[in-house]
Design a protein around this motif. Structure first.
Motif, short mmCIF file in Angstrom:
data_model
loop_
_atom_site.label_atom_id
_atom_site.label_comp_id
_atom_site.label_asym_id
_atom_site.label_seq_id
_atom_site.Cartn_x
_atom_site.Cartn_y
_atom_site.Cartn_z
N SER A 173 72.43 6.93 -5.84
CA SER A 173 72.02 8.67 -5.63
C SER A 173 71.45 8.92 -6.82
CB SER A 173 73.38 9.15 -5.37
OG SER A 173 74.24 9.34 -6.39
N ALA A 174 71.57 8.38 -7.98
CA ALA A 174 70.83 9.01 -9.21
C ALA A 174 69.28 8.27 -9.35
CB ALA A 174 71.65 8.94 -10.34
N GLU A 175 69.16 7.26 -8.60
CA GLU A 175 67.87 6.67 -8.97
C GLU A 175 66.92 6.64 -7.92
OE1 GLU A 175 68.86 2.24 -9.85
OE2 GLU A 175 70.79 3.14 -11.13
N PHE A 176 67.30 7.06 -6.57
CA PHE A 176 66.54 6.91 -5.64
C PHE A 176 66.26 8.22 -4.86
CE2 PHE A 176 68.20 2.54 -6.29
CZ PHE A 176 66.87 1.97 -6.31
N ASP A 177 65.36 8.26 -4.12
CA ASP A 177 65.10 9.73 -3.01
C ASP A 177 65.57 9.35 -1.69
OD1 ASP A 177 63.25 10.82 -5.22
OD2 ASP A 177 61.98 9.24 -4.94
N GLY A 178 65.60 8.15 -1.38
CA GLY A 178 66.10 7.59 0.01
C GLY A 178 66.73 6.32 -0.24
N ILE A 179 67.46 6.03 0.94
CA ILE A 179 68.31 4.85 1.03
C ILE A 179 68.25 4.39 2.51
CG2 ILE A 179 70.59 3.34 0.82
CD1 ILE A 179 71.34 5.29 -1.23
N ILE A 180 67.88 3.23 2.77
CA ILE A 180 68.18 2.53 4.02
C ILE A 180 69.08 1.59 4.22
CG2 ILE A 180 66.81 1.26 5.99
CD1 ILE A 180 64.39 2.28 4.99
N PRO A 181 70.34 2.14 4.56
CA PRO A 181 71.64 1.28 4.52
C PRO A 181 71.79 0.56 5.87
CG PRO A 181 72.34 3.49 4.79
CD PRO A 181 70.65 3.39 4.93
N CYS A 182 72.60 -0.15 5.91
CA CYS A 182 73.18 -0.74 7.28
C CYS A 182 74.69 -0.15 7.54
CB CYS A 182 73.13 -2.25 7.24
SG CYS A 182 71.43 -2.95 7.34
N HIS A 183 75.12 -0.42 8.46
CA HIS A 183 76.68 -0.17 8.71
C HIS A 183 77.77 -0.61 7.51
CE1 HIS A 183 77.02 -3.99 11.01
NE2 HIS A 183 78.30 -4.01 10.81
N SER A 184 77.11 -1.88 6.95
CA SER A 184 77.90 -2.40 5.75
C SER A 184 78.12 -1.76 4.61
CB SER A 184 77.29 -3.73 5.34
OG SER A 184 76.00 -3.69 5.36
N ASP A 234 72.09 14.38 -8.00
CA ASP A 234 71.35 15.12 -6.93
C ASP A 234 70.01 14.63 -6.64
OD1 ASP A 234 73.10 17.10 -7.04
OD2 ASP A 234 72.30 18.26 -8.78
N ARG A 235 69.85 13.55 -6.90
CA ARG A 235 68.39 13.09 -6.59
C ARG A 235 68.12 12.68 -5.10
NH1 ARG A 235 64.33 8.45 -9.47
NH2 ARG A 235 63.00 8.42 -8.05
N LEU A 236 69.36 11.98 -4.60
CA LEU A 236 69.22 11.24 -3.13
C LEU A 236 68.72 12.31 -2.19
CD1 LEU A 236 69.37 8.81 -1.51
CD2 LEU A 236 71.76 9.28 -1.22
N LYS A 237 67.99 12.32 -1.26
CA LYS A 237 67.76 13.24 -0.23
C LYS A 237 67.76 12.96 1.02
CE LYS A 237 66.26 16.51 -3.28
NZ LYS A 237 66.99 15.98 -4.46
N ILE A 238 67.56 11.50 1.37
CA ILE A 238 67.93 11.01 3.03
C ILE A 238 68.49 9.57 2.81
CG2 ILE A 238 65.56 10.34 2.83
CD1 ILE A 238 65.72 10.68 5.73
N GLY A 257 73.43 18.59 1.50
CA GLY A 257 71.94 18.78 1.63
C GLY A 257 71.37 17.09 2.12
N ILE A 258 71.96 16.25 2.23
CA ILE A 258 71.30 15.19 2.32
C ILE A 258 71.17 14.61 3.94
CG2 ILE A 258 71.60 12.55 2.18
CD1 ILE A 258 73.35 13.08 -0.52
N PHE A 259 69.80 14.61 4.17
CA PHE A 259 69.49 14.14 5.61
C PHE A 259 70.13 12.93 6.05
CE2 PHE A 259 66.69 17.49 5.31
CZ PHE A 259 66.36 18.03 6.70
N VAL A 260 70.62 12.67 7.19
CA VAL A 260 71.20 11.38 7.59
C VAL A 260 70.56 11.04 8.99
CG1 VAL A 260 72.98 10.15 8.17
CG2 VAL A 260 73.15 11.96 6.65
N THR A 261 69.77 10.00 9.27
CA THR A 261 69.43 9.60 10.48
C THR A 261 69.77 8.23 10.90
OG1 THR A 261 67.32 8.55 9.58
CG2 THR A 261 67.10 10.77 9.88
N ASN A 262 69.65 7.93 12.15
CA ASN A 262 70.02 6.46 12.73
C ASN A 262 68.71 6.04 13.60
OD1 ASN A 262 70.28 8.23 15.04
ND2 ASN A 262 72.07 7.16 15.91
N THR A 263 69.30 4.88 14.32
CA THR A 263 68.21 4.28 15.06
C THR A 263 68.50 4.10 16.55
OG1 THR A 263 68.93 2.11 14.37
CG2 THR A 263 67.16 2.93 13.08
N PRO A 264 68.64 5.10 17.38
CA PRO A 264 69.07 5.02 18.70
C PRO A 264 67.83 4.23 19.44
CG PRO A 264 68.13 7.36 18.08
CD PRO A 264 68.07 6.34 16.81
#
Ligand code: DGY
Length: 319
Positions: free
Chosen positions: A44-55, A68-72, A92-99
Motif C-alpha cells: 500500500s506504500a509502494e504501489f498505486d494499484g494492486i491486481i490481487p486474486c481471491h487468495s 496512503d499511496r494505494l488508490k485501486i 477512498g480506495i477503488f475496488v473492482t472485480n471481473t464479472p
C-alpha cells in the motif's frame, strides 16, 4: 509520463502479464505464492494499484494499516469476499472485480460437478484406475439421471443464469431462488421461488451460485438439507462458506443427500480431509474459472478497470 506502479500478486496469464508490463510499471509475483497481510500492507506504500486474486485477504485489520499511496484494488476475480469493501471504500480506495467473463467457464465446471456427482465419477474412476474392476452387473454404480430432472439454483446472477442455460440443454426443469424474480426475457420459463425453503422442496439437483456474505454463511445447514427431496445431489462452484460441511457429511452418511460435487471448501487451499472418506463427493480444487480463454479475459478485465481508473474515469466494474 511516469507509469503507475502496479503489484500483480499471482501468476496471471501470459497475455495479461504482457499487456500489464507494456502499460504499467509492474512488479509480478512469479513465485505465485499468496500475498501475506504484511506484503499487502507494505504494497500500500509502494504501489498505486494492486491486481490481487481471491487468495489475498484485504481485511479491515489489514486495511487499517495501509499507507496512503494505494488508490485501486482491481481484483482478478468475480468474488470479493476476500475484501472488506467498506474498509477499502472508507480509505477512498477503488475496488473492482471481473464479472461476466468467467460465467461460462464456471457454469461448465458446475455441470461437470453435477454429472460427476450424479454418476459416481469418483468411485468409477478409482475402480478402473486401480485395476479392481473385475465384474459388471446391471445393478453396478447406478446413478441419478440429470436429463429431465428438477434443478434448483440459488443465486440467479450471471453464473446462475449461464448454468441454467446449460441445464436446459439437458431438458432440466429449472427452478430458482433469487432476491427478486428475473424479467421474463431472462427467466426462459424458469420457476421463481421467493424463499430458499420453497426451492429446496423441488430441487432434485441443487446448485449454489450466490456470493459468500454474512447472510449466506452456512446457507445449506442440517435443517435445509432435510428439506431437499430424498436422493438429491448438491453442487457448489461458488464459495465453500455456503455449506456447513459437518451437516453435509451427516446427510450424505444418512443417505438423504445422495452425492455432492464441490469445487470450493470452507478451508482453501486444502479442502476438508474428512471428505476423502466419501466416494459420493466429487471434488475439484477451486478451478471453476480456470480455462485459458477465461484467465485471459479476467486479466484483461482487471486491466481495463485499471486503465479506466488511471485515465481519470470510474472503472467499469467499480463495486
Ligand atoms: C472468482 O472469480 O471469484 C473465482 O472464484 C476465482 O477467484
Amino acid at each position: 509520463m511516469i507509469k503507475p506502479r502496479i503489484w500483480i500478486t499471482r501468476r496471471l496469464s501470459d497475455a495479461t502479464l504482457e499487456r500489464a508490463q507494456r502499460d504499467y510499471d509492474v512488479v509480478i509475483n512469479y513465485e505465485d505464492t499468496p500475498g501475506t497481510a504484511d506484503q499487502i500492507i507494505a504494497a500500500s506504500a509502494e504501489f498505486d494499484g494492486i491486481i490481487p486474486c481471491h487468495s489475498e485477504h484485504f481485511t479491515a485489520e489489514v486495511v487499517a494499516q495501509f499507507s496512503d499511496r494505494l488508490k485501486i484494488v482491481a481484483n482478478h476475480s468475480v468474488g470479493i469476499d476476500h475484501c472488506d469493501l467498506q474498509a477499502l471504500k472508507d480509505r477512498g480506495i477503488f475496488v473492482t472485480n471481473t464479472p461476466d467473463v468467467l460465467s461460462d467457464a464456471t457454469a461448465e465446471l458446475a455441470m461437470l460437478l453435477m454429472l460427476g456427482a450424479a454418476r459416481h465419477a469418483v468411485a468409477g474412476d478409482r475402480i478402473v484406475r486401480s485395476g479392481a474392476w473385475d465384474s459388471w452387473s446391471p445393478a453396478f454404480m447406478v446413478g441419478k439421471q440429470v436429463t429431465g430432472a428438477r434443478l434448483g439454483i440459488i443465486g440467479m446472477g450471471r453464473v446462475g443464469r449461464a448454468f441454467a442455460a446449460k441445464a436446459r440443454g439437458f431438458d432440466m426443469e429449472v427452478h430458482y431462488y433469487n432476491r427478486s424474480a428475473l424479467p421474463e426475457d431472462q427467466a426462459y420459463g424458469s420457476t421463481y421461488h421467493d424463499s430458499v425453503e420453497s426451492l429446496l422442496g423441488v430441487a432434485d439437483f441443487l446448485s449454489l451460485h450466490c456470493p459468500a456474505t454474512a447472510e449466506t454463511t452456512n446457507l445449506m445447514n442440517a435443517e435445509r438439507f432435510a428439506l431437499l427431496p430424498q436422493g438429491a445431489v448438491i453442487v457448489n462452484s461458488a464459495r465453500g462458506a455456503l455449506i456447513d460441511e459437518t451437516a453435509l457429511m451427516a446427510t450424505l452418511s444418512a443417505g438423504h443427500v445422495a452425492a455432492a460435487g464441490l469445487d470450493c471448501f470452507q478451508n482453501e487451499p486444502g479442502g476438508n480431509p474428512a471428505f476423502s472418506g466419501y466416494d459420493n463427493i466429487f471434488m475439484l480444487p477451486h478451478i471453476g474459472s480456470a480455462t485459458k480463454q477465461t484467465r485471459d479475459a479476467m486479466g484483461f478485465r482487471a486491466l481495463d478497470n485499471l486503465d479506466a481508473f488511471f485515465a481519470g474515469q470510474t472503472p467499469y466494474d467499480t463495486l
